[in-house]
Design a protein around this motif. Structure first.
Motif, PDB file in Angstrom:
ATOM      1  N   ILE A  42       0.839  -1.197  -0.110  1.00 11.11           N
ATOM      2  CA  ILE A  42       0.243   0.109   0.109  1.00 11.11           C
ATOM      3  C   ILE A  42       0.951   1.356  -0.051  1.00 11.11           C
ATOM      4  CG2 ILE A  42      -0.374   0.406   2.517  1.00 11.11           C
ATOM      5  CD1 ILE A  42      -2.905   1.011  -0.087  1.00 11.11           C
ATOM      6  N   ILE A  43       2.037   1.136   0.614  1.00 13.27           N
ATOM      7  CA  ILE A  43       3.096   2.323   0.660  1.00 13.27           C
ATOM      8  C   ILE A  43       3.439   2.511  -0.665  1.00 13.27           C
ATOM      9  CG2 ILE A  43       5.331   3.001   1.454  1.00 13.27           C
ATOM     10  CD1 ILE A  43       3.112   3.312   3.539  1.00 13.27           C
ATOM     11  N   ILE A  44       3.979   1.490  -1.271  1.00 10.74           N
ATOM     12  CA  ILE A  44       4.573   1.480  -2.711  1.00 10.74           C
ATOM     13  C   ILE A  44       3.515   1.955  -3.902  1.00 10.74           C
ATOM     14  CG2 ILE A  44       5.736   0.396  -4.621  1.00 10.74           C
ATOM     15  CD1 ILE A  44       6.497  -1.580  -2.502  1.00 10.74           C
ATOM     16  N   ASP A  45       2.440   1.219  -3.706  1.00  8.24           N
ATOM     17  CA  ASP A  45       1.168   1.773  -4.620  1.00  8.24           C
ATOM     18  C   ASP A  45       0.910   3.184  -4.507  1.00  8.24           C
ATOM     19  OD1 ASP A  45       0.857  -0.431  -6.302  1.00  8.24           O
ATOM     20  OD2 ASP A  45      -0.252  -1.556  -4.745  1.00  8.24           O
ATOM     21  N   VAL A  46       0.325   3.623  -3.178  1.00  6.80           N
ATOM     22  CA  VAL A  46      -0.205   4.973  -3.273  1.00  6.80           C
ATOM     23  C   VAL A  46       0.818   5.830  -3.467  1.00  6.80           C
ATOM     24  CG1 VAL A  46      -0.910   6.553  -1.317  1.00  6.80           C
ATOM     25  CG2 VAL A  46      -1.842   4.323  -1.522  1.00  6.80           C
ATOM     26  N   SER A  47       2.538   5.701  -2.986  1.00  6.38           N
ATOM     27  CA  SER A  47       3.362   7.140  -3.109  1.00  6.38           C
ATOM     28  C   SER A  47       3.743   6.998  -4.606  1.00  6.38           C
ATOM     29  CB  SER A  47       4.683   6.474  -2.733  1.00  6.38           C
ATOM     30  OG  SER A  47       5.030   5.250  -2.990  1.00  6.38           O
ATOM     31  N   VAL A  79      -4.232  16.244  -0.834  1.00  7.26           N
ATOM     32  CA  VAL A  79      -5.293  16.301   0.288  1.00  7.26           C
ATOM     33  C   VAL A  79      -6.245  15.210  -0.048  1.00  7.26           C
ATOM     34  CG1 VAL A  79      -7.460  17.442   1.022  1.00  7.26           C
ATOM     35  CG2 VAL A  79      -4.928  18.649   0.920  1.00  7.26           C
ATOM     36  N   ALA A  80      -6.653  14.988  -1.255  1.00  2.08           N
ATOM     37  CA  ALA A  80      -7.577  13.936  -2.036  1.00  2.08           C
ATOM     38  C   ALA A  80      -7.080  12.456  -1.421  1.00  2.08           C
ATOM     39  CB  ALA A  80      -7.865  14.025  -3.325  1.00  2.08           C
ATOM     40  N   ALA A  81      -5.884  12.287  -1.593  1.00  2.00           N
ATOM     41  CA  ALA A  81      -5.065  10.927  -1.479  1.00  2.00           C
ATOM     42  C   ALA A  81      -5.212  10.737   0.300  1.00  2.00           C
ATOM     43  CB  ALA A  81      -3.825  10.870  -2.047  1.00  2.00           C
ATOM     44  N   LEU A  82      -4.967  11.838   0.713  1.00  3.90           N
ATOM     45  CA  LEU A  82      -4.690  11.925   2.315  1.00  3.90           C
ATOM     46  C   LEU A  82      -6.254  11.454   2.953  1.00  3.90           C
ATOM     47  CD1 LEU A  82      -3.102  11.894   5.071  1.00  3.90           C
ATOM     48  CD2 LEU A  82      -3.654  14.440   5.014  1.00  3.90           C
ATOM     49  N   GLN A  83      -7.170  11.990   2.403  1.00  2.64           N
ATOM     50  CA  GLN A  83      -8.685  11.957   3.005  1.00  2.64           C
ATOM     51  C   GLN A  83      -9.132  10.473   2.811  1.00  2.64           C
ATOM     52  OE1 GLN A  83     -10.720  14.608   0.322  1.00  2.64           O
ATOM     53  NE2 GLN A  83     -10.535  16.161   1.849  1.00  2.64           N
ATOM     54  N   VAL A  84      -8.627   9.916   1.560  1.00  3.31           N
ATOM     55  CA  VAL A  84      -8.967   8.232   1.340  1.00  3.31           C
ATOM     56  C   VAL A  84      -8.136   7.323   2.453  1.00  3.31           C
ATOM     57  CG1 VAL A  84      -9.084   6.681  -0.279  1.00  3.31           C
ATOM     58  CG2 VAL A  84      -9.645   8.603  -0.931  1.00  3.31           C
ATOM     59  N   VAL A  86      -6.746   8.059   5.231  1.00  6.51           N
ATOM     60  CA  VAL A  86      -7.304   8.338   6.697  1.00  6.51           C
ATOM     61  C   VAL A  86      -8.532   7.381   6.918  1.00  6.51           C
ATOM     62  CG1 VAL A  86      -8.398   9.514   8.519  1.00  6.51           C
ATOM     63  CG2 VAL A  86      -6.194  10.525   7.251  1.00  6.51           C
ATOM     64  N   VAL A  87      -9.543   7.551   5.928  1.00  9.19           N
ATOM     65  CA  VAL A  87     -10.711   6.699   6.039  1.00  9.19           C
ATOM     66  C   VAL A  87     -10.509   5.296   6.009  1.00  9.19           C
ATOM     67  CG1 VAL A  87     -12.899   6.273   4.837  1.00  9.19           C
ATOM     68  CG2 VAL A  87     -12.296   8.805   5.037  1.00  9.19           C
ATOM     69  N   GLY A  88      -9.762   4.912   4.986  1.00 11.08           N
ATOM     70  CA  GLY A  88      -9.199   3.715   4.794  1.00 11.08           C
ATOM     71  C   GLY A  88      -8.561   3.026   6.035  1.00 11.08           C
ATOM     72  N   MET A  89      -7.664   3.687   6.686  1.00 13.34           N
ATOM     73  CA  MET A  89      -6.929   3.280   7.769  1.00 13.34           C
ATOM     74  C   MET A  89      -7.811   3.010   8.870  1.00 13.34           C
ATOM     75  SD  MET A  89      -3.628   2.549   6.549  1.00 13.34           S
ATOM     76  CE  MET A  89      -2.927   2.141   8.345  1.00 13.34           C
ATOM     77  N   ILE A  90      -8.749   3.901   9.263  1.00 17.63           N
ATOM     78  CA  ILE A  90      -9.690   3.896  10.147  1.00 17.63           C
ATOM     79  C   ILE A  90     -10.577   2.650  10.173  1.00 17.63           C
ATOM     80  CG2 ILE A  90     -11.802   5.014  11.640  1.00 17.63           C
ATOM     81  CD1 ILE A  90     -10.316   7.815  10.825  1.00 17.63           C
ATOM     82  N   LEU A  91     -11.014   2.593   8.739  1.00 17.05           N
ATOM     83  CA  LEU A  91     -12.005   1.313   8.737  1.00 17.05           C
ATOM     84  C   LEU A  91     -11.263  -0.050   8.748  1.00 17.05           C
ATOM     85  CD1 LEU A  91     -14.707   0.422   7.722  1.00 17.05           C
ATOM     86  CD2 LEU A  91     -13.654   0.557   5.308  1.00 17.05           C
ATOM     87  N   ILE A  92     -10.019  -0.014   8.302  1.00 14.56           N
ATOM     88  CA  ILE A  92      -9.179  -1.286   8.327  1.00 14.56           C
ATOM     89  C   ILE A  92      -8.740  -1.623  10.056  1.00 14.56           C
ATOM     90  CG2 ILE A  92      -6.994  -2.335   8.282  1.00 14.56           C
ATOM     91  CD1 ILE A  92      -6.824  -0.975   5.538  1.00 14.56           C
ATOM     92  N   ALA A  93      -8.649  -0.637  10.929  1.00 22.99           N
ATOM     93  CA  ALA A  93      -8.415  -0.724  12.241  1.00 22.99           C
ATOM     94  C   ALA A  93      -9.370  -1.115  12.831  1.00 22.99           C
ATOM     95  CB  ALA A  93      -7.708   0.807  12.846  1.00 22.99           C
ATOM     96  N   HIS A 162     -10.608  11.361  -9.560  1.00 23.18           N
ATOM     97  CA  HIS A 162      -9.744  10.236 -10.086  1.00 23.18           C
ATOM     98  C   HIS A 162      -8.721   9.904  -9.059  1.00 23.18           C
ATOM     99  CE1 HIS A 162     -11.632  10.150 -14.019  1.00 23.18           C
ATOM    100  NE2 HIS A 162     -11.283  11.503 -14.222  1.00 23.18           N
ATOM    101  N   VAL A 163      -8.158  10.882  -8.272  1.00 24.45           N
ATOM    102  CA  VAL A 163      -7.058  10.412  -7.370  1.00 24.45           C
ATOM    103  C   VAL A 163      -7.749   9.501  -6.209  1.00 24.45           C
ATOM    104  CG1 VAL A 163      -5.562  11.361  -5.431  1.00 24.45           C
ATOM    105  CG2 VAL A 163      -5.692  12.394  -7.875  1.00 24.45           C
ATOM    106  N   ARG A 164      -8.954  10.141  -5.733  1.00 25.96           N
ATOM    107  CA  ARG A 164      -9.667   9.298  -4.510  1.00 25.96           C
ATOM    108  C   ARG A 164     -10.069   7.984  -4.993  1.00 25.96           C
ATOM    109  NH1 ARG A 164     -12.773  14.309  -4.119  1.00 25.96           N
ATOM    110  NH2 ARG A 164     -11.796  15.555  -2.301  1.00 25.96           N
ATOM    111  N   PHE A 165     -10.718   7.879  -6.404  1.00 25.64           N
ATOM    112  CA  PHE A 165     -11.096   6.522  -6.963  1.00 25.64           C
ATOM    113  C   PHE A 165      -9.920   5.722  -6.844  1.00 25.64           C
ATOM    114  CE2 PHE A 165     -12.078   3.610  -9.927  1.00 25.64           C
ATOM    115  CZ  PHE A 165     -13.803   3.308  -9.674  1.00 25.64           C
ATOM    116  N   SER A 166      -8.837   6.153  -7.403  1.00 23.36           N
ATOM    117  CA  SER A 166      -7.671   5.136  -7.596  1.00 23.36           C
ATOM    118  C   SER A 166      -6.992   4.785  -6.244  1.00 23.36           C
ATOM    119  CB  SER A 166      -6.432   5.943  -8.330  1.00 23.36           C
ATOM    120  OG  SER A 166      -7.106   6.228  -9.733  1.00 23.36           O
ATOM    121  N   ILE A 167      -6.869   5.640  -5.473  1.00 25.65           N
ATOM    122  CA  ILE A 167      -6.427   5.135  -4.076  1.00 25.65           C
ATOM    123  C   ILE A 167      -7.190   4.302  -3.216  1.00 25.65           C
ATOM    124  CG2 ILE A 167      -5.339   6.243  -1.757  1.00 25.65           C
ATOM    125  CD1 ILE A 167      -3.493   6.500  -4.121  1.00 25.65           C
ATOM    126  N   GLY A 168      -8.594   4.681  -3.364  1.00 23.48           N
ATOM    127  CA  GLY A 168      -9.527   4.017  -2.844  1.00 23.48           C
ATOM    128  C   GLY A 168      -9.560   2.533  -3.169  1.00 23.48           C
TER     129      GLY A 168
END
Length: 606
Positions: A42-47, A79-84, A86-93, A162-168
């Motif tokens: 996830i670090i590699i793909d997102v960055s 910001v768009a990537a960070l929003q997704v 944060v939501v993703g990490m909270i959901l996973i945790a 598009h950024v939110r969709f891809s990172i999501g």
């Protein structure tokens, strides 16, 4: 904790359950290799995704000429990537904490299977990194670059979508893959560290010339291909231990076979991407037909790929610049509605049904992701359900056992006056004997206390559990009538009333033990009919949840008749006041005769 056999466990623990000892990858109870690789990926793909968008913005005709505008757009991307994220990490945790709580006390064999599956999934993700690393570095053809360039030309709001969709999509895949392997925070920490190291290696390679890119990409690809194959072989070994060593291969034989096959598959995928890149170069006229035929794909890529792919990107940007100019020229003639920002729904449909060059994953990757994600969620649901059912069984088992069998020698009995004669219920064994009756079984008579059914309890003692389980499987598709008829047919052959009691018991077990049964298929304990409060099998669950109704209905069962069957039980769980040796009654030379050759032959064969 992993199960280990001890002398005190002989009555409850099935044989051949041990901790795997053929380690090729270090084993640490605090580390899940699947979680480690998922976190690094996830670090590699997102960055990498964010980096491609930044590069496309700074090189675009729309934003690249104005440094302030480019910085503003890049900030919006972050910001768009960070929003997704944060939501993703909270959901996973939150989901991970729920899974940990709901699977506390899970079967030890399932823990070993999950460890093996964790290594298989880690092997798959290592193979994924092996194939993707040359794309990230720029050696193989990468559609991500073209997708980001196209998305940048659609306006700021569309770009953020598009950024939110891809990172999501990346986080959705991670969510599904990680759930079965929660509970080891150290794995995530190690994965994030590994991801940052690989990302730094990618940046180092991209900052150099073509030769550096090629060498780094080749080294990373081969290293992860090798590690993937070793991890795959180790995961198969874990599962082999639970399912039984030497089932089809020896342990070392399975290791060599799985390593070789896994390495061959990874090399095949590299060959596919090499050929795909060469075809791309050929379409762009960067290599001649003669070169394509005479040279190896890897030599062509090493000689031409860097300049060619950059030229391809430049060509794509030129096309987009021309399209932008044309759209701006036509903009004055359009109505305000035609110039409006596209809606979220229209953008979603566009991404959902996008062509192959505008998607985050290839069709094969999507297919693999969907299959693995569905399987992961299924395993999580089964483990949660099975653990819950096991905890209920543990609470009920002892009381049910004591109620039915704790004092069975001192209660009512079912007795007969002669073999094949009258069968009646008496207050006690002494009361029956005083009337000239012999005790057939402890407990009152029931629907299975007729002479034909008593005989079947003895003659089917070595296979009744397996055959009734076969009939029980029909309840999943064919319904109650099919189960009832199955119990009445050979090789069982119960009477109508007795079969009805068994049918009710089967459907009761289906209601209360379904998840335990599904989990038993994963850990190869479907045929384990042993019963005990320390080893929760489907048979244990049936006894704890259903026998309070089943035993009074049936009357006779093997424990009450003092018959030793394939389900081993301590002597204290067998009726000790039975007045007859059933071998003398129902044996080959017994006094009770009935024609049932098929059942007898099957019993002798087993």
């Amino acid at each position: 904790q992993r199960p280990t056999a001890t002398p005190d466990d002989d009555e409850t623990m099935p044989p051949a359950i041990r901790t795997p000892d053929l380690f090729m990858i270090p084993d640490d109870p605090n580390v899940s290799w699947a979680s480690t690789m998922i976190a690094s990926l996830i670090i590699i793909d997102v960055s990498t995704e964010i980096g491609e968008y930044h590069r496309a913005v700074r090189e675009s005709a729309r934003w690249g000429k104005d440094e302030r505008a480019a910085r503003r757009v890049c900030k919006a991307i972050n910001v768009a990537a960070l929003q997704v994220a944060v939501v993703g990490m909270i959901l996973i945790a939150c989901s991970a904490l729920a899974v940990i709580r709901l699977t506390r006390g899970m079967d030890g064999r399932m823990t070993l299977v999950l460890e093996g599956v964790s290594r298989l999934e880690a092997a798959h993700l290592m193979a994924y990194i092996s194939v993707k690393a040359p794309r990230w570095i720029g050696v193989y053809h990468s559609p991500e670059k073209e997708r980001c360039v196209r998305n940048v030309g659609e306006g700021l709001e569309a770009l953020k979508f598009h950024v939110r969709f891809s990172i999501g999509q990346y986080f959705l895949l991670v969510y599904c893959l990680m759930l079965p392997f929660t509970g080891r925070p150290l794995s995530a920490v190690l994965g994030f560290a590994l991801g940052f190291v690989i990302e730094l290696l990618i940046r180092f390679a991209r900052s150099g010339d073509g030769e550096r890119r090629f060498r780094v990409a080749s080294s990373v690809a081969m290293a992860f291909a090798f590690l993937s194959s070793v991890m795959f072989a180790d995961g198969c070994h874990y599962i082999q231990v639970v399912w039984g060593s030497g089932l089809y291969f020896s342990e070392w034989g399975l290791g060599i076979a799985t390593f070789s096959s896994s390495f061959a598959v990874v090399l095949f995928r590299h060959s596919f991407h090499l050929q795909r890149t060469v075809r791309r170069l050929s379409r762009e006229k960067r290599i001649s037909t003669h070169e394509e035929k005479e040279k190896l794909a890897i030599s062509l890529i090493r000689s031409h790929v860097f300049g060619s792919l950059n030229a391809a990107s430049d060509s794509l940007r030129a096309e987009l610049e021309e399209e932008t100019k044309e759209s701006e020229a036509e903009g004055d003639d359009k109505t305000p509605n035609e110039n409006a920002t596209p809606t979220t729904w229209s953008l979603f449909k566009k991404r959902l049904f996008a062509s192959s060059d505008l998607v985050v994953f290839s069709r094969l990757e999507y297919f693999e992701g969907v299959i693995v994600s569905v399987a992961s969620l299924f395993v999580v649901i089964v483990n949660i359900g099975a653990t819950k059912q096991m905890n209920v069984v543990r609470r009920h088992f002892h009381n049910v056992h004591e109620t039915l069998y704790g004092q069975m020698d001192r209660g009512p009995v079912c007795a007969f006056d002669e073999v094949g004669g009258t069968v009646s219920t008496f207050e006690s064994g002494d009361a029956a004997r005083s009337k000239g009756f012999a005790v057939a079984h402890c407990g009152p008579c029931g629907h299975c206390s007729t002479w034909p059914d008593l005989r079947l309890q003895y003659t089917t003692r070595n296979y009744l559990a397996k055959e009734s389980a076969r009939c029980a499987k029909k309840s999943l598709i064919f319904g109650r009538d099919a189960v009832h008829e199955c119990l009445k047919e050979d090789p069982i052959g119960f009477s109508d009333g007795c079969a009805e009691c068994w049918t009710e018991d089967i459907f009761c077990a289906r209601s209360h033990c379904a998840f335990i049964f599904l989990q038993s298929n994963m850990i190869n304990t479907v045929s384990n009919f042993q019963v005990g409060d320390d080893t929760i099998t489907a048979a244990t669950c049936e006894e704890a949840m259903c026998e309070l109704a089943f035993v009074p209905c049936s009357g006779a069962n093997r424990r009450r008749m003092n018959i030793t069957s394939m389900i081993a039980r301590p002597g204290r769980q067998l009726c000790s006041i039975v007045d007859v040796d059933w071998e003398d009654v129902f044996g080959e030379n017994g006094s009770y005769k009935v024609t049932a050759p098929r059942s007898e032959v099957l019993n002798e064969e087993l």
